[in-house]
Scaffold this active site. Structure first.
Site, mmCIF file in Angstrom:
data_model
loop_
_atom_site.group_PDB
_atom_site.id
_atom_site.type_symbol
_atom_site.label_atom_id
_atom_site.label_comp_id
_atom_site.label_asym_id
_atom_site.label_seq_id
_atom_site.Cartn_x
_atom_site.Cartn_y
_atom_site.Cartn_z
ATOM 1 N N HIS A 1 3.163 3.519 -8.857
ATOM 2 C CA HIS A 1 2.863 2.199 -9.370
ATOM 3 C C HIS A 1 4.007 1.481 -9.936
ATOM 4 C CE1 HIS A 1 -1.273 2.342 -7.837
ATOM 5 N NE2 HIS A 1 -1.754 3.052 -8.823
ATOM 6 N N LEU B 1 11.566 -20.244 -4.555
ATOM 7 C CA LEU B 1 10.424 -19.491 -3.983
ATOM 8 C C LEU B 1 9.475 -19.376 -5.026
ATOM 9 C CD1 LEU B 1 9.550 -16.967 -2.194
ATOM 10 C CD2 LEU B 1 10.251 -15.664 -4.127
ATOM 11 N N ASP C 1 0.788 -1.122 -0.060
ATOM 12 C CA ASP C 1 0.004 0.001 -0.151
ATOM 13 C C ASP C 1 0.848 1.304 0.030
ATOM 14 O OD1 ASP C 1 -2.242 1.544 0.061
ATOM 15 O OD2 ASP C 1 -2.834 1.189 2.162
HETATM 16 C C1 FPP Z 1 -1.960 -0.047 -3.443
HETATM 17 O O1 FPP Z 1 -1.545 1.553 -3.214
HETATM 18 C C2 FPP Z 1 -1.243 -0.565 -4.510
HETATM 19 C C3 FPP Z 1 -2.077 -1.242 -5.632
HETATM 20 C C4 FPP Z 1 -3.538 -1.278 -5.526
HETATM 21 C C5 FPP Z 1 -1.451 -1.667 -6.595
HETATM 22 C C6 FPP Z 1 -0.383 -2.467 -6.351
HETATM 23 C C7 FPP Z 1 0.658 -2.712 -7.345
HETATM 24 C C8 FPP Z 1 1.962 -2.578 -7.468
HETATM 25 C C9 FPP Z 1 2.710 -2.529 -6.116
HETATM 26 C C10 FPP Z 1 2.559 -2.932 -8.690
HETATM 27 C C11 FPP Z 1 2.474 -4.249 -9.128
HETATM 28 C C12 FPP Z 1 3.705 -4.978 -9.297
HETATM 29 C C13 FPP Z 1 3.769 -6.256 -10.138
HETATM 30 C C14 FPP Z 1 4.889 -6.581 -10.310
HETATM 31 C C15 FPP Z 1 2.704 -6.594 -11.070
HETATM 32 P P1 FPP Z 1 -2.355 2.758 -3.381
HETATM 33 O O2 FPP Z 1 -2.430 2.969 -4.950
HETATM 34 O O3 FPP Z 1 -3.825 2.441 -2.824
HETATM 35 O O4 FPP Z 1 -1.485 3.735 -2.655
HETATM 36 P P2 FPP Z 1 -2.502 4.987 -1.695
HETATM 37 O O5 FPP Z 1 -3.115 4.141 -0.621
HETATM 38 O O6 FPP Z 1 -1.376 5.779 -1.557
HETATM 39 O O7 FPP Z 1 -3.267 5.691 -2.775
#
Ligand code: FPP
Length: 252
Positions: free
Chosen positions: A49, A143, A32
């Site tokens: 992201h 893994l 997150d």
């Molecule tokens: C949450 O942060 C994050 C997500 C919903 C997306 C997670 C995806 C990645 C970390 C990249 C994916 C990687 C691969 C290798 C497929 P948020 O956007 O809710 O953050 P915020 O709470 O600050 O808005």
């Protein structure tokens, strides 16, 4: 026996070494804080992201070195479809981009790709890229890198219940033989042990519909660090904290 941590620039004290005996087998992460990381820098959310993908690469390598057996990453939840269309499209392109760049290094590290979630509802380009990587890595026995993609814990449980009810109706299973072990086989995670440790970045302390059945006895570890700023040192800190927990499973 303790595990050396060659990936850390600053070595911990002997008493803070990771011991093999109670290292977590399965680590699950709620990644997150990508959006906030970007906003803090005056960048669009996409940039967070993108940076989050680099963190995934670093943490996968660290997990391999720390002898973690399964790493499950909450990449896209069933609730994430509520986000603006452009952001959803962007996130769902990331598995393909990640695999395009890092598949050779995953192969070198003997990593096997798997997924949990409603895979069929994902865009075809996401499915194709991930299926290719699953096939390519299927004989790797290091893994397991498990991407939770279009995953929802309640949906998963409901899906299992519906399947069981239909099999009971068809007399394929006997209701009286249904126990927790049998029920687990109807979940996406069949064959994979439950997470020992859950890490959530970004300062929120909630489960957000992640692996509800599987986390009945998981140890939780939260950090204010946003996912793009999560480092191998922070990961190590979490693994070490896990080692100091006493897991009693309801006993004394
Ligand atoms: C949450 O942060 C994050 C997500 C919903 C997306 C997670 C995806 C990645 C970390 C990249 C994916 C990687 C691969 C290798 C497929 P948020 O956007 O809710 O953050 P915020 O709470 O600050 O808005």
């Amino acid at each position: 026996m303790s595990i050396k941590i060659p990936f850390l620039s600053k070595q911990p004290k002997e008493s803070d070494s990771l011991s093999e005996e109670n290292a977590p087998n399965h680590v699950a992460i709620i990644m997150d804080g990508n959006g906030r990381w970007a906003q803090k820098r005056g960048l669009p959310r996409f940039a967070g992201h993108k940076e989050g993908v680099s963190t995934v690469n670093k943490i996968v390598k660290t997990a391999v070195k720390a002898n973690v057996k399964v790493l499950t990453l909450y990449t896209f939840s069933t609730e994430n479809w509520k986000r603006p269309k452009q952001e959803v499209e962007y996130i769902l392109k990331l598995p393909k981009e990640f695999l395009h760049v890092y598949l050779p290094s995953l192969m070198e590290n003997n990593v096997r790709i798997q997924t949990i979630g409603d895979f069929q509802a994902l865009p075809s380009h996401t499915q194709e890229a991930v299926n290719y990587a699953k096939e390519k890595t299927k004989h790797n026995d290091g893994l397991i890198l498990n991407f939770a993609l279009n995953y929802g814990g309640r949906y998963e449980i409901l899906k299992a219940v519906k399947q069981i009810v239909s099999e009971v109706k068809e007399d394929d299973i006997d209701m009286s033989s249904l126990d927790e072990e049998t029920f687990s086989k109807y979940l996406y995670t069949t064959g994979v042990s439950d997470p020992d440790l859950l890490i959530r970045t970004g300062g929120e302390c909630r489960l957000s519909n992640f692996m509800l059945w599987q986390m009945a006895y998981t140890e939780f570890w939260f950090t204010d660090k946003l996912w793009p700023e999560f480092t191998e040192e922070t990961f190590y800190e979490a693994l070490l904290a896990y080692q100091h927990r006493k897991r009693r499973y309801g006993g004394i």
